[in-house]
Scaffold this motif. Structure first.
Motif, mmCIF file in Angstrom:
data_model
loop_
_atom_site.group_PDB
_atom_site.id
_atom_site.type_symbol
_atom_site.label_atom_id
_atom_site.label_comp_id
_atom_site.label_asym_id
_atom_site.label_seq_id
_atom_site.Cartn_x
_atom_site.Cartn_y
_atom_site.Cartn_z
ATOM 1 N N HIS A 21 51.982 39.993 -56.129
ATOM 2 C CA HIS A 21 51.260 38.791 -55.698
ATOM 3 C C HIS A 21 49.898 38.714 -56.366
ATOM 4 O O HIS A 21 49.458 37.645 -56.795
ATOM 5 C CB HIS A 21 51.099 38.756 -54.179
ATOM 6 C CG HIS A 21 50.470 37.500 -53.704
ATOM 7 N ND1 HIS A 21 49.113 37.345 -53.582
ATOM 8 C CD2 HIS A 21 51.003 36.309 -53.347
ATOM 9 C CE1 HIS A 21 48.834 36.124 -53.171
ATOM 10 N NE2 HIS A 21 49.967 35.478 -53.016
ATOM 11 N N SER A 22 49.225 39.846 -56.476
ATOM 12 C CA SER A 22 47.913 39.879 -57.113
ATOM 13 C C SER A 22 48.003 39.454 -58.578
ATOM 14 O O SER A 22 47.176 38.683 -59.069
ATOM 15 C CB SER A 22 47.319 41.285 -57.004
ATOM 16 O OG SER A 22 46.048 41.340 -57.598
ATOM 17 N N ALA A 33 42.023 38.785 -56.170
ATOM 18 C CA ALA A 33 42.092 38.503 -54.732
ATOM 19 C C ALA A 33 40.703 38.544 -54.072
ATOM 20 O O ALA A 33 40.372 37.637 -53.293
ATOM 21 C CB ALA A 33 43.065 39.451 -54.049
ATOM 22 N N PRO A 34 39.860 39.545 -54.355
ATOM 23 C CA PRO A 34 38.520 39.530 -53.753
ATOM 24 C C PRO A 34 37.689 38.314 -54.186
ATOM 25 O O PRO A 34 36.935 37.749 -53.398
ATOM 26 C CB PRO A 34 37.873 40.829 -54.239
ATOM 27 C CG PRO A 34 39.021 41.728 -54.521
ATOM 28 C CD PRO A 34 40.101 40.827 -55.035
ATOM 29 N N GLN A 110 48.626 37.248 -47.443
ATOM 30 C CA GLN A 110 48.569 37.592 -46.030
ATOM 31 C C GLN A 110 48.835 36.409 -45.109
ATOM 32 O O GLN A 110 49.147 36.605 -43.945
ATOM 33 C CB GLN A 110 47.252 38.281 -45.665
ATOM 34 C CG GLN A 110 46.050 37.386 -45.675
ATOM 35 C CD GLN A 110 45.365 37.376 -47.005
ATOM 36 O OE1 GLN A 110 45.912 37.848 -47.994
ATOM 37 N NE2 GLN A 110 44.186 36.835 -47.074
ATOM 38 N N ASP A 111 48.738 35.175 -45.593
ATOM 39 C CA ASP A 111 49.039 34.027 -44.735
ATOM 40 C C ASP A 111 50.470 34.095 -44.222
ATOM 41 O O ASP A 111 50.728 33.878 -43.032
ATOM 42 C CB ASP A 111 48.818 32.703 -45.481
ATOM 43 C CG ASP A 111 47.348 32.356 -45.616
ATOM 44 O OD1 ASP A 111 46.493 33.125 -45.130
ATOM 45 O OD2 ASP A 111 47.060 31.305 -46.215
ATOM 46 N N ASN A 112 51.417 34.385 -45.102
ATOM 47 C CA ASN A 112 52.814 34.527 -44.704
ATOM 48 C C ASN A 112 52.978 35.701 -43.746
ATOM 49 O O ASN A 112 53.665 35.603 -42.734
ATOM 50 C CB ASN A 112 53.696 34.702 -45.939
ATOM 51 C CG ASN A 112 55.167 34.703 -45.613
ATOM 52 O OD1 ASN A 112 55.633 33.976 -44.740
ATOM 53 N ND2 ASN A 112 55.906 35.522 -46.319
ATOM 54 N N PHE A 113 52.310 36.802 -44.063
ATOM 55 C CA PHE A 113 52.362 37.985 -43.204
ATOM 56 C C PHE A 113 51.814 37.660 -41.822
ATOM 57 O O PHE A 113 52.420 38.012 -40.802
ATOM 58 C CB PHE A 113 51.570 39.136 -43.834
ATOM 59 C CG PHE A 113 51.369 40.291 -42.897
ATOM 60 C CD1 PHE A 113 52.368 41.237 -42.736
ATOM 61 C CD2 PHE A 113 50.195 40.418 -42.172
ATOM 62 C CE1 PHE A 113 52.187 42.298 -41.855
ATOM 63 C CE2 PHE A 113 50.013 41.470 -41.294
ATOM 64 C CZ PHE A 113 51.010 42.419 -41.134
ATOM 65 N N GLU A 148 40.513 41.915 -46.114
ATOM 66 C CA GLU A 148 41.727 41.404 -45.505
ATOM 67 C C GLU A 148 42.720 40.916 -46.539
ATOM 68 O O GLU A 148 43.894 40.772 -46.260
ATOM 69 C CB GLU A 148 41.386 40.265 -44.553
ATOM 70 C CG GLU A 148 40.621 40.759 -43.339
ATOM 71 C CD GLU A 148 39.434 39.884 -43.003
ATOM 72 O OE1 GLU A 148 39.284 38.815 -43.600
ATOM 73 O OE2 GLU A 148 38.661 40.274 -42.132
ATOM 74 N N VAL A 149 42.255 40.635 -47.748
ATOM 75 C CA VAL A 149 43.159 40.189 -48.802
ATOM 76 C C VAL A 149 43.846 41.398 -49.386
ATOM 77 O O VAL A 149 43.225 42.412 -49.669
ATOM 78 C CB VAL A 149 42.396 39.432 -49.911
ATOM 79 C CG1 VAL A 149 43.246 39.267 -51.145
ATOM 80 C CG2 VAL A 149 41.974 38.087 -49.404
#
Length: 164
Positions: A21-22, A33-34, A110-113, A148-149
């Motif tokens: 994903h990254s 991501a950060p 993480q939205d899906n998670f 969190e990402v």
């Protein structure tokens, strides 16, 4: 297969999914991501936000956030401006280019998670949280700087993408 082997395999799968994903995120947006997480925090504060507030909100060290902000400012995705009310306060805001980049950015992994996690019963959420905290402790990872990402990669990959 031993249970510890199954657990390590599951951890490797999580790391791999995060890595893929990254890489997709970087390919689509040119952002790590950060960097995306920081831009999202700045975008969520229409009147501006300080770097220290961003660091606190995303649970990264102020030094890490400051370095990422420097790179985002060099790429003209955000800018710093001294507050007119308090000259000691520096406020971050997105540039027009930063706003456009945010519009094109995909949703974080993480939205899906989060959606799937929140669909679980409270007891199962607590069990998973407790288990992951125990795993982090077993790996001596409790004090590592983490956001969190979800993002992984080799140190060299992260340094390369941070220097872009």
């Amino acid at each position: 297969m031993e249970k510890y082997e199954e657990l390590l395999l599951a951890l490797r799968k999580v790391i791999r999914a995060t890595d893929l994903h990254s890489k997709q995120l970087h390919k689509l947006t040119g952002l790590t991501a950060p960097q995306l997480l920081i831009l999202r925090e700045v975008a969520a504060a229409p009147t501006g936000i300080t770097a220290s507030a961003v660091a606190q909100n995303i649970t990264l060290s102020p030094a890490t956030v400051s370095n990422v902000i420097d790179r985002l400012e060099q790429r003209e995705l955000l800018h710093r401006e001294r507050s007119t009310q308090d000259r000691r306060r520096v406020v971050l805001s997105l540039t027009a280019r930063g706003v456009e980049r945010m519009k094109a950015a995909p949703r974080p992994l993480q939205d899906n998670f989060i959606n799937k996690f929140q669909a679980l019963a409270d007891w199962e959420q607590s069990q998973l949280l407790s288990s992951m905290q125990r795993i982090a402790a077993m790996m001596d990872a409790e004090r590592l700087d983490a956001a969190e990402v979800l993002e992984v990669g080799t140190y060299e990959q992260q340094q390369f993408s941070q220097n872009d």
